[in-house]
Design a protein around this motif. Structure first.
Motif, PDB file in Angstrom:
ATOM      1  N   THR A 184       0.953  -1.373  -0.409  1.00 55.09           N
ATOM      2  CA  THR A 184       0.070  -0.553  -0.158  1.00 55.09           C
ATOM      3  C   THR A 184       0.809   0.758   0.128  1.00 55.09           C
ATOM      4  OG1 THR A 184       0.021   0.035   2.149  1.00 55.09           O
ATOM      5  CG2 THR A 184      -2.040  -0.845   0.981  1.00 55.09           C
ATOM      6  N   ILE A 185       0.437   2.303  -0.850  1.00 52.62           N
ATOM      7  CA  ILE A 185       1.552   3.301  -0.989  1.00 52.62           C
ATOM      8  C   ILE A 185       0.793   5.275  -0.825  1.00 52.62           C
ATOM      9  CG2 ILE A 185       2.570   4.512  -2.734  1.00 52.62           C
ATOM     10  CD1 ILE A 185       2.427   2.970  -4.739  1.00 52.62           C
ATOM     11  N   GLY A 217       0.446   9.002   0.760  1.00 52.43           N
ATOM     12  CA  GLY A 217       1.416  10.010   0.406  1.00 52.43           C
ATOM     13  C   GLY A 217       0.555  11.261   0.070  1.00 52.43           C
ATOM     14  N   CYS A 246       1.757  14.119  -4.673  1.00 51.46           N
ATOM     15  CA  CYS A 246       3.094  13.661  -5.078  1.00 51.46           C
ATOM     16  C   CYS A 246       4.098  12.826  -6.339  1.00 51.46           C
ATOM     17  CB  CYS A 246       3.434  13.151  -3.746  1.00 51.46           C
ATOM     18  SG  CYS A 246       2.568  11.417  -2.961  1.00 51.46           S
ATOM     19  N   LYS A 274       1.771   9.629  -7.256  1.00 56.28           N
ATOM     20  CA  LYS A 274       1.267   8.052  -6.979  1.00 56.28           C
ATOM     21  C   LYS A 274       0.885   7.737  -7.795  1.00 56.28           C
ATOM     22  CE  LYS A 274      -1.313   9.540  -3.599  1.00 56.28           C
ATOM     23  NZ  LYS A 274      -1.074  10.826  -3.143  1.00 56.28           N
ATOM     24  N   SER A 275      -0.119   8.867  -8.727  1.00 58.43           N
ATOM     25  CA  SER A 275      -0.873   7.530 -10.007  1.00 58.43           C
ATOM     26  C   SER A 275       0.394   7.760 -10.585  1.00 58.43           C
ATOM     27  CB  SER A 275      -1.372   8.486  -9.999  1.00 58.43           C
ATOM     28  OG  SER A 275      -2.581   9.006  -9.725  1.00 58.43           O
ATOM     29  N   ASP A 320      -5.225   1.963  -8.166  1.00 55.95           N
ATOM     30  CA  ASP A 320      -5.820   3.820  -8.518  1.00 55.95           C
ATOM     31  C   ASP A 320      -6.507   4.913  -7.044  1.00 55.95           C
ATOM     32  OD1 ASP A 320      -4.748   6.269  -8.221  1.00 55.95           O
ATOM     33  OD2 ASP A 320      -4.416   6.266 -10.401  1.00 55.95           O
ATOM     34  N   GLU A 321      -6.586   4.179  -6.043  1.00 59.10           N
ATOM     35  CA  GLU A 321      -7.450   4.986  -5.159  1.00 59.10           C
ATOM     36  C   GLU A 321      -9.089   4.479  -5.629  1.00 59.10           C
ATOM     37  OE1 GLU A 321      -7.347   8.521  -2.790  1.00 59.10           O
ATOM     38  OE2 GLU A 321      -5.745   8.931  -4.075  1.00 59.10           O
ATOM     39  N   VAL A 328      -2.825   2.687  -3.970  1.00 57.86           N
ATOM     40  CA  VAL A 328      -2.680   3.728  -3.633  1.00 57.86           C
ATOM     41  C   VAL A 328      -3.410   3.999  -2.829  1.00 57.86           C
ATOM     42  CG1 VAL A 328      -2.396   6.057  -4.925  1.00 57.86           C
ATOM     43  CG2 VAL A 328      -0.812   4.580  -5.489  1.00 57.86           C
ATOM     44  N   HIS A 375      -4.893   7.579   0.385  1.00 58.45           N
ATOM     45  CA  HIS A 375      -4.863   8.471   1.227  1.00 58.45           C
ATOM     46  C   HIS A 375      -5.555   8.137   2.618  1.00 58.45           C
ATOM     47  CE1 HIS A 375      -7.770  11.085  -0.982  1.00 58.45           C
ATOM     48  NE2 HIS A 375      -7.754  11.192   0.085  1.00 58.45           N
ATOM     49  N   LEU A 382       4.823   7.854   0.618  1.00 56.25           N
ATOM     50  CA  LEU A 382       6.353   8.682  -0.293  1.00 56.25           C
ATOM     51  C   LEU A 382       5.958  10.252   0.598  1.00 56.25           C
ATOM     52  CD1 LEU A 382       4.908   8.097  -4.191  1.00 56.25           C
ATOM     53  CD2 LEU A 382       6.771   7.073  -2.526  1.00 56.25           C
ATOM     54  N   GLY A 426       8.060  13.410  -6.047  1.00 61.98           N
ATOM     55  CA  GLY A 426       7.995  11.923  -4.419  1.00 61.98           C
ATOM     56  C   GLY A 426       8.713  11.063  -4.491  1.00 61.98           C
TER      57      GLY A 426
END
Ligand code: ADP
Length: 230
Positions: free
Chosen positions: A40-41, A43, A47, A49-50, A151-152, A183, A185, A200, A205
């Protein structure tokens, strides 16, 4: 030594906007990912992520560094690397079954697995937001990806649906043996779903933290917040 599923070495990305302006989105990203991990990322917004996920998907070339999938440079998208966007991105004129069928596998089988029975003939506008996102997930899974890039995908859902789909994602990861990069938040989501957490920095990033979430290494939200703010 066995080749890792994914290896990034000093990956950077600079965008050029056509007016002579440059945006440094990513700098010096290095990590390897083994089969079976759930990374899991986290940030701050913007920053990169995508951008990172798109580079791994093969949708975007890096400006520098190397990005290897099974030891080979990533040059274009592949069905082995499924991608689920923040919004479902379904074809509005195709039914649920037809949308899933675009993933290349057996749509009917996936419909059952994803608990979408009875909705195969529905059109996207007839679905709730949560269902549409399940269809998008089902479409990615139909191609039997080895690596799922998320992606979220749950960001636009209300908290009840969100926790249901989180459980669903966890089940998919366990049962289908697919490696995942998510990804998000949402710190709690990152901690609940991941076997490994990456944080990140602000743009450009860089990897601030790369930490296993294996049992016994429990992290709490406050600790992660401190890292993100530090
Ligand atoms: P995140 O997913 O972490 O919110 P992104 O990867 O979407 O971040 O974007 C990282 C940075 O790169 C942002 O500042 C964004 O505005 C910029 N960016 C993203 N795509 C482009 C593009 N096509 N052209 C120029 N700048 C871009």
């Amino acid at each position: 030594m066995p080749v890792p599923l994914l290896k990034l070495h000093q990956v950077s990305k600079t965008y050029h906007d056509g007016w002579g302006n440059e945006v440094d989105a990513l700098r010096n990203i290095c990590f390897t990912l083994e089969e079976g991990e759930f990374l899991t990322i986290l940030g701050p917004s913007g920053c990169g992520k995508s951008t990172l996920l798109r580079i791994i998907a093969g949708l975007l070339p890096p400006s520098g560094g190397r990005c290897l999938y099974k030891g080979e440079p990533i040059r274009k998208p592949s069905l082995e690397r499924g991608y689920v966007f923040q919004e479902p991105r379904l074809f509005p004129w195709l039914t649920v079954l037809e949308n899933i069928g675009l993933g290349g596998g057996s749509a009917q089988e996936i419909v059952e697995k994803m608990d979408l029975q009875g909705f195969g003939e529905a059109l996207p506008h007839e679905l709730s937001g949560g269902m549409a996102q399940r269809v998008a997930l089902a479409r990615a899974l139909a191609a039997k990806p080895k690596l799922l890039l998320l992606d979220e995908p749950l960001a636009s859902l209300d908290s009840h649906l969100r926790s249901r789909l989180q459980m669903e994602l966890r089940r998919i990861w366990q049962q289908e043996g697919v490696t995942c990069i998510l990804v998000t938040h949402d710190i709690e989501e990152a901690l609940a779903l991941g076997t490994r957490l990456m944080v990140l920095s602000r743009r450009p990033g860089r990897v601030l933290i790369d930490q296993s979430l294996a049992a016994g290494l429990r992290l709490n939200k406050e600790q992660v917040l401190a890292w993100m703010e530090g």
